[in-house]
Design a protein around this motif. Structure first.
Motif, PDB file in Angstrom:
ATOM      1  N   GLY A  54       9.803   0.494   6.640  1.00 24.62           N
ATOM      2  CA  GLY A  54      10.329   0.217   5.314  1.00 24.62           C
ATOM      3  C   GLY A  54       9.264  -0.185   4.325  1.00 24.62           C
ATOM      4  O   GLY A  54       8.076  -0.250   4.650  1.00 24.62           O
ATOM      5  N   TRP A  55       9.726  -0.433   3.116  1.00 28.73           N
ATOM      6  CA  TRP A  55       8.869  -0.872   2.017  1.00 28.73           C
ATOM      7  C   TRP A  55       9.431  -2.163   1.438  1.00 28.73           C
ATOM      8  O   TRP A  55      10.637  -2.279   1.212  1.00 28.73           O
ATOM      9  CB  TRP A  55       8.813   0.185   0.923  1.00 28.73           C
ATOM     10  CG  TRP A  55       8.076   1.419   1.328  1.00 28.73           C
ATOM     11  CD1 TRP A  55       8.594   2.551   1.861  1.00 28.73           C
ATOM     12  CD2 TRP A  55       6.662   1.616   1.243  1.00 28.73           C
ATOM     13  NE1 TRP A  55       7.597   3.450   2.118  1.00 28.73           N
ATOM     14  CE2 TRP A  55       6.396   2.907   1.743  1.00 28.73           C
ATOM     15  CE3 TRP A  55       5.593   0.849   0.796  1.00 28.73           C
ATOM     16  CZ2 TRP A  55       5.109   3.437   1.803  1.00 28.73           C
ATOM     17  CZ3 TRP A  55       4.312   1.371   0.851  1.00 28.73           C
ATOM     18  CH2 TRP A  55       4.080   2.649   1.347  1.00 28.73           C
ATOM     19  N   TYR A  56       8.536  -3.088   1.219  1.00 22.51           N
ATOM     20  CA  TYR A  56       8.851  -4.340   0.558  1.00 22.51           C
ATOM     21  C   TYR A  56       7.940  -4.460  -0.659  1.00 22.51           C
ATOM     22  O   TYR A  56       6.919  -3.767  -0.742  1.00 22.51           O
ATOM     23  CB  TYR A  56       8.618  -5.526   1.500  1.00 22.51           C
ATOM     24  CG  TYR A  56       9.604  -5.626   2.637  1.00 22.51           C
ATOM     25  CD1 TYR A  56       9.606  -4.699   3.672  1.00 22.51           C
ATOM     26  CD2 TYR A  56      10.547  -6.644   2.676  1.00 22.51           C
ATOM     27  CE1 TYR A  56      10.512  -4.780   4.716  1.00 22.51           C
ATOM     28  CE2 TYR A  56      11.460  -6.740   3.714  1.00 22.51           C
ATOM     29  CZ  TYR A  56      11.431  -5.812   4.732  1.00 22.51           C
ATOM     30  OH  TYR A  56      12.341  -5.904   5.759  1.00 22.51           O
ATOM     31  N   ARG A  57       8.298  -5.329  -1.576  1.00 20.12           N
ATOM     32  CA  ARG A  57       7.427  -5.549  -2.725  1.00 20.12           C
ATOM     33  C   ARG A  57       7.408  -7.020  -3.111  1.00 20.12           C
ATOM     34  O   ARG A  57       8.364  -7.756  -2.844  1.00 20.12           O
ATOM     35  CB  ARG A  57       7.875  -4.703  -3.919  1.00 20.12           C
ATOM     36  CG  ARG A  57       9.204  -5.088  -4.526  1.00 20.12           C
ATOM     37  CD  ARG A  57       9.602  -4.097  -5.613  1.00 20.12           C
ATOM     38  NE  ARG A  57      10.880  -4.435  -6.230  1.00 20.12           N
ATOM     39  CZ  ARG A  57      11.507  -3.644  -7.096  1.00 20.12           C
ATOM     40  NH1 ARG A  57      10.981  -2.463  -7.458  1.00 20.12           N
ATOM     41  NH2 ARG A  57      12.652  -4.032  -7.632  1.00 20.12           N
ATOM     42  N   THR A  72       5.017   8.353   9.815  1.00 17.81           N
ATOM     43  CA  THR A  72       4.689   8.140   8.410  1.00 17.81           C
ATOM     44  C   THR A  72       5.983   7.915   7.632  1.00 17.81           C
ATOM     45  O   THR A  72       6.980   8.571   7.892  1.00 17.81           O
ATOM     46  CB  THR A  72       3.945   9.350   7.835  1.00 17.81           C
ATOM     47  OG1 THR A  72       2.745   9.557   8.597  1.00 17.81           O
ATOM     48  CG2 THR A  72       3.575   9.128   6.379  1.00 17.81           C
ATOM     49  N   VAL A  73       5.930   6.994   6.703  1.00 19.08           N
ATOM     50  CA  VAL A  73       7.086   6.731   5.848  1.00 19.08           C
ATOM     51  C   VAL A  73       6.668   6.904   4.392  1.00 19.08           C
ATOM     52  O   VAL A  73       5.528   6.593   4.027  1.00 19.08           O
ATOM     53  CB  VAL A  73       7.676   5.332   6.115  1.00 19.08           C
ATOM     54  CG1 VAL A  73       6.701   4.220   5.707  1.00 19.08           C
ATOM     55  CG2 VAL A  73       9.015   5.157   5.440  1.00 19.08           C
ATOM     56  N   SER A 101       2.921   6.471   0.343  1.00 16.68           N
ATOM     57  CA  SER A 101       2.877   6.922   1.725  1.00 16.68           C
ATOM     58  C   SER A 101       2.332   5.810   2.598  1.00 16.68           C
ATOM     59  O   SER A 101       1.505   5.016   2.153  1.00 16.68           O
ATOM     60  CB  SER A 101       1.969   8.144   1.870  1.00 16.68           C
ATOM     61  OG  SER A 101       2.417   9.215   1.098  1.00 16.68           O
ATOM     62  N   CYS A 102       2.797   5.787   3.844  1.00 15.53           N
ATOM     63  CA  CYS A 102       2.313   4.796   4.799  1.00 15.53           C
ATOM     64  C   CYS A 102       2.232   5.466   6.165  1.00 15.53           C
ATOM     65  O   CYS A 102       3.248   5.914   6.694  1.00 15.53           O
ATOM     66  CB  CYS A 102       3.242   3.598   4.855  1.00 15.53           C
ATOM     67  SG  CYS A 102       2.857   2.417   6.169  1.00 15.53           S
ATOM     68  N   ALA A 103       1.033   5.516   6.703  1.00 16.07           N
ATOM     69  CA  ALA A 103       0.814   6.124   8.011  1.00 16.07           C
ATOM     70  C   ALA A 103       0.536   5.043   9.039  1.00 16.07           C
ATOM     71  O   ALA A 103      -0.347   4.196   8.837  1.00 16.07           O
ATOM     72  CB  ALA A 103      -0.351   7.097   7.942  1.00 16.07           C
TER      73      ALA A 103
END
Length: 118
Positions: free
Chosen positions: A35-38, A77-78, A21-23
């Motif tokens: 988005g999400w990166y890694r 939130t994503v 989760s990302c708020a």
């Protein structure tokens, strides 16, 4: 100032699941996408999944069919639902926010570690 707070990382066995989760909070002008990166150990940061303002999504080929990105527009939130995790998914996962109209176009979270064991 925009803050992105991530949660949900951890250690899981191969085949398991995790939900990140990302708020987002602060002075946000216009969210174009989240988005999400890694970044795996010793490698460059790469896109995992991204959801645009209009709801369109795109995924890295390596996670298609296993990961699902979603966004709660009301809370900025994503989420990233990760299923069938593999050891090669081990990385530091970063949340990203694209602010089309703000003074700074990209914001990043501090990162959350995902470790997948055999």
């Amino acid at each position: 100032q925009v803050q992105l707070v991530e949660s949900g990382g951890g250690l899981v066995q191969a085949g398991g699941s995790l939900r990140l989760s990302c708020a987002a909070s602060g002075k946000i002008f216009y969210i174009n996408a989240m988005g999400w990166y890694r970044q795996p150990p010793g490698k460059q940061r790469e896109l995992v999944a991204r959801v645009a303002r209009d709801g369109r999504t795109n995924y890295a080929d390596s996670v298609k069919g296993r990961f699902t990105i979603s966004r709660d527009n009301g809370d900025d939130t994503v989420y990233l639902q990760m299923n069938s995790l593999r050891p090669e998914d081990t990385a530091l996962y970063y949340c990203n926010l694209e602010d089309l109209l703000g003074p700074k176009k990209d914001y990043w979270g501090q990162g959350t570690q995902v470790t997948v064991s055999l």
